[in-house]
Scaffold this active site. Sequence first.
Site, PDB file in Angstrom:
ATOM      1  N   THR A  64      -1.213   7.607  -0.851  1.00  0.00           N
ATOM      2  CA  THR A  64      -2.500   7.445  -1.552  1.00  0.00           C
ATOM      3  C   THR A  64      -3.330   6.293  -0.977  1.00  0.00           C
ATOM      4  O   THR A  64      -4.532   6.204  -1.219  1.00  0.00           O
ATOM      5  CB  THR A  64      -2.267   7.136  -3.046  1.00  0.00           C
TER       6      THR A  64
ATOM      7  N   ARG B 282       0.838  -1.199   0.000  1.00  0.00           N
ATOM      8  CA  ARG B 282       0.000   0.000   0.000  1.00  0.00           C
ATOM      9  C   ARG B 282       0.868   1.243   0.000  1.00  0.00           C
ATOM     10  O   ARG B 282       1.773   1.362   0.833  1.00  0.00           O
ATOM     11  CB  ARG B 282      -0.851  -0.034   1.279  1.00  0.00           C
TER      12      ARG B 282
ATOM     13  N   ASP C 296      -0.038  -2.517  12.251  1.00  0.00           N
ATOM     14  CA  ASP C 296       0.461  -2.975  10.945  1.00  0.00           C
ATOM     15  C   ASP C 296       0.776  -4.463  11.035  1.00  0.00           C
ATOM     16  O   ASP C 296       1.730  -4.877  11.699  1.00  0.00           O
ATOM     17  CB  ASP C 296       1.721  -2.173  10.570  1.00  0.00           C
TER      18      ASP C 296
ATOM     19  N   ASP D 162       4.330  -5.699   9.851  1.00  0.00           N
ATOM     20  CA  ASP D 162       5.392  -5.324  10.788  1.00  0.00           C
ATOM     21  C   ASP D 162       5.330  -6.168  12.061  1.00  0.00           C
ATOM     22  O   ASP D 162       6.373  -6.538  12.616  1.00  0.00           O
ATOM     23  CB  ASP D 162       5.274  -3.835  11.143  1.00  0.00           C
TER      24      ASP D 162
HETATM   25  C1  PRP Z   1      -1.440  -4.334   4.451  1.00  0.00           C
HETATM   26  C2  PRP Z   1      -2.298  -5.566   4.621  1.00  0.00           C
HETATM   27  C3  PRP Z   1      -3.074  -5.600   3.331  1.00  0.00           C
HETATM   28  C4  PRP Z   1      -3.292  -4.138   3.058  1.00  0.00           C
HETATM   29  C5  PRP Z   1      -4.681  -3.784   3.492  1.00  0.00           C
HETATM   30  O1  PRP Z   1      -0.344  -4.629   3.665  1.00  0.00           O
HETATM   31  O2  PRP Z   1      -1.583  -6.741   4.863  1.00  0.00           O
HETATM   32  O3  PRP Z   1      -2.383  -6.205   2.271  1.00  0.00           O
HETATM   33  O4  PRP Z   1      -2.330  -3.418   3.827  1.00  0.00           O
HETATM   34  O5  PRP Z   1      -4.970  -2.485   3.149  1.00  0.00           O
HETATM   35  P1  PRP Z   1      -6.062  -2.088   2.064  1.00  0.00           P
HETATM   36  O6  PRP Z   1      -7.264  -2.941   2.312  1.00  0.00           O
HETATM   37  O7  PRP Z   1      -6.298  -0.645   2.347  1.00  0.00           O
HETATM   38  O8  PRP Z   1      -5.478  -2.308   0.698  1.00  0.00           O
HETATM   39  P2  PRP Z   1       0.795  -3.579   3.300  1.00  0.00           P
HETATM   40  O9  PRP Z   1       0.471  -2.929   1.993  1.00  0.00           O
HETATM   41  O10 PRP Z   1       1.046  -2.685   4.466  1.00  0.00           O
HETATM   42  O11 PRP Z   1       2.035  -4.506   3.012  1.00  0.00           O
HETATM   43  P3  PRP Z   1       2.796  -5.577   3.940  1.00  0.00           P
HETATM   44  O12 PRP Z   1       1.881  -6.763   4.108  1.00  0.00           O
HETATM   45  O13 PRP Z   1       3.986  -5.886   3.101  1.00  0.00           O
HETATM   46  O14 PRP Z   1       3.154  -4.934   5.246  1.00  0.00           O
HETATM   47  N1  URA Z   2      -2.697  -2.664   6.943  1.00  0.00           N
HETATM   48  C1  URA Z   2      -2.436  -3.099   8.184  1.00  0.00           C
HETATM   49  O1  URA Z   2      -1.508  -3.900   8.401  1.00  0.00           O
HETATM   50  N2  URA Z   2      -3.203  -2.653   9.182  1.00  0.00           N
HETATM   51  C2  URA Z   2      -4.220  -1.802   8.975  1.00  0.00           C
HETATM   52  O2  URA Z   2      -4.914  -1.438   9.955  1.00  0.00           O
HETATM   53  C3  URA Z   2      -4.475  -1.355   7.661  1.00  0.00           C
HETATM   54  C4  URA Z   2      -3.700  -1.813   6.657  1.00  0.00           C
END
Ligand code: PRP
Ligand code: URA
Length: 210
Positions: free
Chosen positions: A108, A104, A200, A203
């Site tokens: 944006t 993400r 997150d 993380d």
């Molecule tokens: C997080 C989560 C989803 C996304 C959800 O991933 O694991 O994939 O955000 O958000 P959305 O519904 O608004 O799209 P992130 O993009 O932070 O990547 P990561 O799993 O690598 O930390």
């Molecule tokens: N991605 C995450 O990991 N947590 C949130 O709350 C939203 C997006």
Amino acid sequence: MENVMIMEHPLIKHKITLLRDKNTGTMEFRNLIEEITMLEAYEAFRNLPLKNVEVETPIEKCISPKIDGKKMVIIPILRAGMGMVNGVHAMVPAAKVGHIGLARNEVTHEPESYYCKLPSDISERLAIVLDPMLATGGSAVEAVNYIKEAGGSHIKFMCIIAAPEGLEKLAKAHPDIEIYVGNLDRGLNENAYICPGLGDAGDRIYGTLG
Ligand code: PRP
Ligand code: URA
């Protein structure tokens, strides 16, 4: 909303509470994600078709049911979805695994694609898409778009925490898929994080906080 199932099992609710706790460390967090996924998969696989086969026990032959229909492919959305893979594999060890890499954009909040590898026989498989967090829904909608473009047509999406905004977006964009949600939270904050959520997920699974 049709095709949406929100978990009611006390074990899932209990474990989600432990997951939310900011004092839960990385190792426990990862274990909880896997355990919750296993319990959720149990619910999500309730409607798998069965067929009767003949089996010989040490006592006699009998007719007994086996899972029928399509084989599975587990598709985690990277990174956080990887934390759920073992939970489904524990139930369906023979499932193939495809990967969709989406991150993400912090400004944006739109998903940006960096990887996609799906099995070539995806059209013959039931796709189980995994991501612990369904926030705006952008990542989930995009992942399902990729799966459909590759020929996938029978799709289940499993998440642990959803925001109403993301759930509605996914169900509207892809009304033909089944969506399984551990808990439906209150909503999103100004950074598009789920409230109360768990922070997150990626993380916390991989210990990359801060
Ligand atoms: C997080 C989560 C989803 C996304 C959800 O991933 O694991 O994939 O955000 O958000 P959305 O519904 O608004 O799209 P992130 O993009 O932070 O990547 P990561 O799993 O690598 O930390
Ligand atoms: N991605 C995450 O990991 N947590 C949130 O709350 C939203 C997006």
